[in-house]
Design a protein around this motif. Structure first.
Motif, PDB file in Angstrom:
ATOM      1  N   HIS A  46       0.892  -1.165   0.000  1.00  0.00           N
ATOM      2  CA  HIS A  46       0.000   0.000   0.000  1.00  0.00           C
ATOM      3  C   HIS A  46       0.929   1.214   0.000  1.00  0.00           C
ATOM      4  O   HIS A  46       2.048   1.124   0.513  1.00  0.00           O
ATOM      5  CB  HIS A  46      -0.861  -0.031   1.270  1.00  0.00           C
ATOM      6  CG  HIS A  46      -1.895   1.058   1.339  1.00  0.00           C
ATOM      7  ND1 HIS A  46      -1.598   2.341   1.746  1.00  0.00           N
ATOM      8  CD2 HIS A  46      -3.226   1.053   1.055  1.00  0.00           C
ATOM      9  CE1 HIS A  46      -2.705   3.080   1.707  1.00  0.00           C
ATOM     10  NE2 HIS A  46      -3.703   2.323   1.297  1.00  0.00           N
TER      11      HIS A  46
ATOM     12  N   ASN B 122       3.279  -4.777   2.295  1.00  0.00           N
ATOM     13  CA  ASN B 122       2.545  -5.972   2.737  1.00  0.00           C
ATOM     14  C   ASN B 122       1.417  -5.664   3.704  1.00  0.00           C
ATOM     15  O   ASN B 122       1.094  -6.478   4.572  1.00  0.00           O
ATOM     16  CB  ASN B 122       3.502  -6.972   3.403  1.00  0.00           C
ATOM     17  CG  ASN B 122       4.529  -7.499   2.425  1.00  0.00           C
ATOM     18  OD1 ASN B 122       4.203  -7.813   1.290  1.00  0.00           O
ATOM     19  ND2 ASN B 122       5.774  -7.574   2.858  1.00  0.00           N
ATOM     20  N   MET B 123       0.824  -4.488   3.588  1.00  0.00           N
ATOM     21  CA  MET B 123      -0.191  -4.092   4.562  1.00  0.00           C
ATOM     22  C   MET B 123      -1.549  -4.738   4.294  1.00  0.00           C
ATOM     23  O   MET B 123      -2.377  -4.842   5.182  1.00  0.00           O
ATOM     24  CB  MET B 123      -0.335  -2.562   4.569  1.00  0.00           C
ATOM     25  CG  MET B 123       0.797  -1.875   5.308  1.00  0.00           C
ATOM     26  SD  MET B 123       0.709  -2.212   7.096  1.00  0.00           S
ATOM     27  CE  MET B 123       2.426  -1.996   7.572  1.00  0.00           C
ATOM     28  N   ILE B 124      -1.772  -5.149   3.035  1.00  0.00           N
ATOM     29  CA  ILE B 124      -3.038  -5.790   2.676  1.00  0.00           C
ATOM     30  C   ILE B 124      -2.725  -7.214   2.245  1.00  0.00           C
ATOM     31  O   ILE B 124      -1.872  -7.421   1.378  1.00  0.00           O
ATOM     32  CB  ILE B 124      -3.718  -5.040   1.497  1.00  0.00           C
ATOM     33  CG1 ILE B 124      -3.773  -3.536   1.764  1.00  0.00           C
ATOM     34  CG2 ILE B 124      -5.096  -5.615   1.195  1.00  0.00           C
ATOM     35  CD1 ILE B 124      -4.484  -3.125   3.023  1.00  0.00           C
ATOM     36  N   GLY B 125      -3.394  -8.205   2.846  1.00  0.00           N
ATOM     37  CA  GLY B 125      -3.079  -9.575   2.472  1.00  0.00           C
ATOM     38  C   GLY B 125      -3.847 -10.596   3.283  1.00  0.00           C
ATOM     39  O   GLY B 125      -4.779 -10.261   4.014  1.00  0.00           O
TER      40      GLY B 125
ATOM     41  N   LEU C  47      -4.709   2.745   7.599  1.00  0.00           N
ATOM     42  CA  LEU C  47      -3.282   3.051   7.491  1.00  0.00           C
ATOM     43  C   LEU C  47      -3.007   4.514   7.813  1.00  0.00           C
ATOM     44  O   LEU C  47      -2.005   4.831   8.470  1.00  0.00           O
ATOM     45  CB  LEU C  47      -2.766   2.683   6.094  1.00  0.00           C
ATOM     46  CG  LEU C  47      -2.569   1.173   5.922  1.00  0.00           C
ATOM     47  CD1 LEU C  47      -2.526   0.784   4.455  1.00  0.00           C
ATOM     48  CD2 LEU C  47      -1.293   0.712   6.628  1.00  0.00           C
TER      49      LEU C  47
ATOM     50  N   GLY D   1      -8.420  -8.748   5.321  1.00  0.00           N
ATOM     51  CA  GLY D   1      -7.268  -8.409   4.504  1.00  0.00           C
ATOM     52  C   GLY D   1      -6.320  -7.393   5.115  1.00  0.00           C
ATOM     53  O   GLY D   1      -5.244  -7.153   4.565  1.00  0.00           O
ATOM     54  N   TYR D   2      -6.694  -6.765   6.234  1.00  0.00           N
ATOM     55  CA  TYR D   2      -5.802  -5.749   6.806  1.00  0.00           C
ATOM     56  C   TYR D   2      -4.686  -6.432   7.590  1.00  0.00           C
ATOM     57  O   TYR D   2      -4.934  -7.160   8.546  1.00  0.00           O
ATOM     58  CB  TYR D   2      -6.578  -4.788   7.711  1.00  0.00           C
ATOM     59  CG  TYR D   2      -5.726  -3.610   8.165  1.00  0.00           C
ATOM     60  CD1 TYR D   2      -5.190  -2.729   7.237  1.00  0.00           C
ATOM     61  CD2 TYR D   2      -5.442  -3.398   9.510  1.00  0.00           C
ATOM     62  CE1 TYR D   2      -4.393  -1.667   7.624  1.00  0.00           C
ATOM     63  CE2 TYR D   2      -4.648  -2.326   9.911  1.00  0.00           C
ATOM     64  CZ  TYR D   2      -4.123  -1.464   8.966  1.00  0.00           C
ATOM     65  OH  TYR D   2      -3.327  -0.420   9.356  1.00  0.00           O
ATOM     66  N   GLN D   3      -3.462  -6.219   7.159  1.00  0.00           N
ATOM     67  CA  GLN D   3      -2.290  -6.819   7.796  1.00  0.00           C
ATOM     68  C   GLN D   3      -2.479  -8.331   7.981  1.00  0.00           C
ATOM     69  O   GLN D   3      -2.084  -8.895   8.997  1.00  0.00           O
ATOM     70  CB  GLN D   3      -1.978  -6.100   9.109  1.00  0.00           C
ATOM     71  CG  GLN D   3      -1.694  -4.619   8.862  1.00  0.00           C
ATOM     72  CD  GLN D   3      -0.824  -3.977   9.923  1.00  0.00           C
ATOM     73  OE1 GLN D   3      -0.141  -4.655  10.694  1.00  0.00           O
ATOM     74  NE2 GLN D   3      -0.815  -2.662   9.959  1.00  0.00           N
ATOM     75  N   ARG D   4      -3.105  -8.942   6.995  1.00  0.00           N
ATOM     76  CA  ARG D   4      -3.417 -10.383   6.941  1.00  0.00           C
ATOM     77  C   ARG D   4      -4.386 -10.838   8.029  1.00  0.00           C
ATOM     78  O   ARG D   4      -4.389 -12.010   8.415  1.00  0.00           O
ATOM     79  CB  ARG D   4      -2.137 -11.226   7.005  1.00  0.00           C
ATOM     80  CG  ARG D   4      -1.170 -10.898   5.866  1.00  0.00           C
ATOM     81  CD  ARG D   4      -0.139 -11.975   5.652  1.00  0.00           C
ATOM     82  NE  ARG D   4       0.844 -11.505   4.691  1.00  0.00           N
ATOM     83  CZ  ARG D   4       1.994 -10.927   5.025  1.00  0.00           C
ATOM     84  NH1 ARG D   4       2.314 -10.782   6.294  1.00  0.00           N
ATOM     85  NH2 ARG D   4       2.819 -10.520   4.093  1.00  0.00           N
TER      86      ARG D   4
END
Lengths: 368, 368
Positions: A153, A158-161, B95, B123-126
């Protein structure tokens, strides 16, 4: 089979219902027996990038059974590609092709492709099958195990996953012949990391075999990848969603991310920054009385032997490090946590280091 | 406590490590005891929409402990909002606020808000914690249980998403006083559905209490919601990721989705389309010899009593149905599967119905 084409090995990542095999060997690409058992249905989409496609896309497709509905999607290369917009393009392609919940996504490429395709699989119709075919050393020893997927982001990497496990991983060590030497070295940084955090014997093996690895000796590569994946699998099995011990895998990463961010992503490769970051963690560990001078010197020699930089970037001041380290995802409620070494092969999570000691290290550590 | 404010009840959704409670009662909003135990850390983001915010946002926030870092995000109302772009706005807001992995997202609103916030949390920070505070009857009895989250894509509804369970669900039946009566009826369609697929006793209870439910009798609402959630929880616990029995929850949905898609989303409410779709499934079941004429008449009476349409849209021909039914996510490898009724309170998954019988139903079924 000649001594130069060692037989493949298989490692199982034990995660209960989500367990999967990693097949490692020279020349696996194109062998249908390595892929067919893991396809969820008849629909397969191979996602790769513009650099990998000319080398390996046809060879990979030649290994798929003839009766499948195979689509391909070739994305641009590079870390800048790792965005939600590109994952969205994968979703668009799947829907345009009418792919259903029994489709299989294949990630053919390095870590960026693997992370994006894994996240696309996690989010397509609330989760479909995916296979990883990593073609860089870094992705073979890192993202092959652990199920971390996602994108960057503008406000953070790697903030979205999602955590999403592949059905299988196919590692063809032959693909490393087309990898630029600088990227091979970057991958070796993560290999060294496993030795430093968990396995002093492996560290000694690496010292003895570093030249063979850099010369692309296939048996040595297979062994280094197998042991790296096994070490990571052991840690991930104990802590799938990173609540505790898995944090040790971030040795060198808090310093390294600061270097990458300051230098602009891609100017220092991730593995290069991690290599230097591990040496900074080793030096801080020495100042805490945990490592000897000889331990630190040994760490530096193996990092140098892998072709990695030892010194931090000349332009980075103490505040350049600190401001970026505090943004790190591991710092729960703004407390700075570091992975340090109690000994070579014995990492620990530390949040007690006095800020003054850290600042002194950041001031004194050699610059390039 | 007067007879008009019945005491709250709690239902536990049993999913092993991912189990969570659903608290149901009048006036729960604003009671800190219902929320505080489920917060992951100090950072809380409440996501709601422009219709719900004026009624309930302040009341909800008043129930949060004073020492939290609370942010709010108010999105536009409606199904058209349920896009990846709006989920991305939630990620941006998290974020920009510097929220870490121990933050908690709260979905305050109907199904659209719940689906989007759940996917944003997944999905936020896995993956971070989220709480659901559903304010429509449909979302209280449907999306409260099951962990389905996600967004629509131009090429299909709910095509992008994740299975992600809330930490807790808080259902304040008082919020239904501001719900338009047409939406209350749409919610009752899903309530009736649980009786039809699984529980003939509940169906009889609904026949006796439909007038009280439409008059917003709080005790009747609490009971209808509790039994609906319990029936759904039982099915979901047996089949968390929809490999088998969970498909029964789609009774009326294959026909219903075709009606919604043909009429344009929002012109027929989802519950209205499902109500008619269930009657179409009942009629087809009668033609297969599974239901009696009396069973079908009873189904029609209760759907009508809930204020729902019985007839299909005048403008829809056989092909208008068929073309959209074949796109349904449940049709693995292009085989048409329908949820039908072996009896009232006994649904089944069927893929043996002759196409000619289905086409005859689509031709003969009453139009409005």
């Amino acid at each position: 089979m000649t001594p130069h084409t060692p037989s493949p090995v298989t490692l199982n990542v034990e995660l209960g219902e989500r367990s999967y095999p990693i097949h490692i060997g020279a020349g696996l690409l194109g062998g249908p027996q390595w892929l067919t058992p893991y396809l969820a249905g008849r629909q397969v989409m191979v996602v790769t990038n513009e650099v990998v496609a000319p080398h390996y896309l046809e060879r990979f497709k030649a290994g798929l059974p003839a009766d499948l509905e195979v689509r391909e999607l070739v994305l641009p290369d590079g870390e800048a590609t790792k965005t939600l917009e590109h994952v969205s393009r994968i979703w668009d392609a799947l829907l345009e092709a009418g792919f259903n919940r029994r489709c299989t996504l294949v990630a053919l490429g390095g870590g960026v492709i693997g992370d994006m395709v894994g996240f696309a699989a996690a989010g397509y119709q609330r989760g479909v099958a995916f296979l990883q075919v990593p073609t860089t050393l870094l992705s073979q020893v890192d993202s092959s195990v652990g199920g971390k997927t996602g994108v960057n982001h503008p406000l953070g990497k790697n903030m979205i996953g999602a955590f999403w496990q592949p059905r299988a991983v196919l590692i063809d060590t032959d693909t490393l012949v087309t990898l630029p030497p600088r990227e091979l070295s970057a991958g070796l940084a993560e290999v060294i990391k496993y030795g430093l955090i968990r396995d002093a014997d492996f560290l000694a093996w690496l010292e003895a075999n570093m030249a063979a690895l850099r010369a692309l000796d296939q048996a040595a590569l297979r062994e280094a990848i197998r042991r790296s994946c096994a070490l990571k699998a052991e840690i991930v099995a104990a802590d799938e969603t990173e609540q505790g011990v898995r944090a040790l895998l971030n040795l060198g990463h808090t310093f390294g991310h600061a270097i990458e961010a300051h230098q602009g992503y891609g100017n220092w490769l991730h593995g290069e920054a991690v290599g230097t970051g591990m040496l900074m963690a080793a030096e801080l560990s020495r100042r805490l009385g945990w490592l000897s001078e000889a331990d630190v010197a040994r760490s530096r020699r193996i990092v140098a032997a892998a072709g990695l930089p030892e010194a931090a970037p000349a332009a980075m001041g103490v505040d350049d490090f600190l401001s970026r380290m505090r943004l790190d995802k591991k710092n729960i409620d703004a407390r700075l946590r570091l992975i340090l070494l109690r000994g070579l092969g014995d990492a620990c999570l530390d949040d007690q280091t006095p800020p003054s000691l850290l600042e002194a290290l950041l001031r004194d550590y050699p610059r390039s």
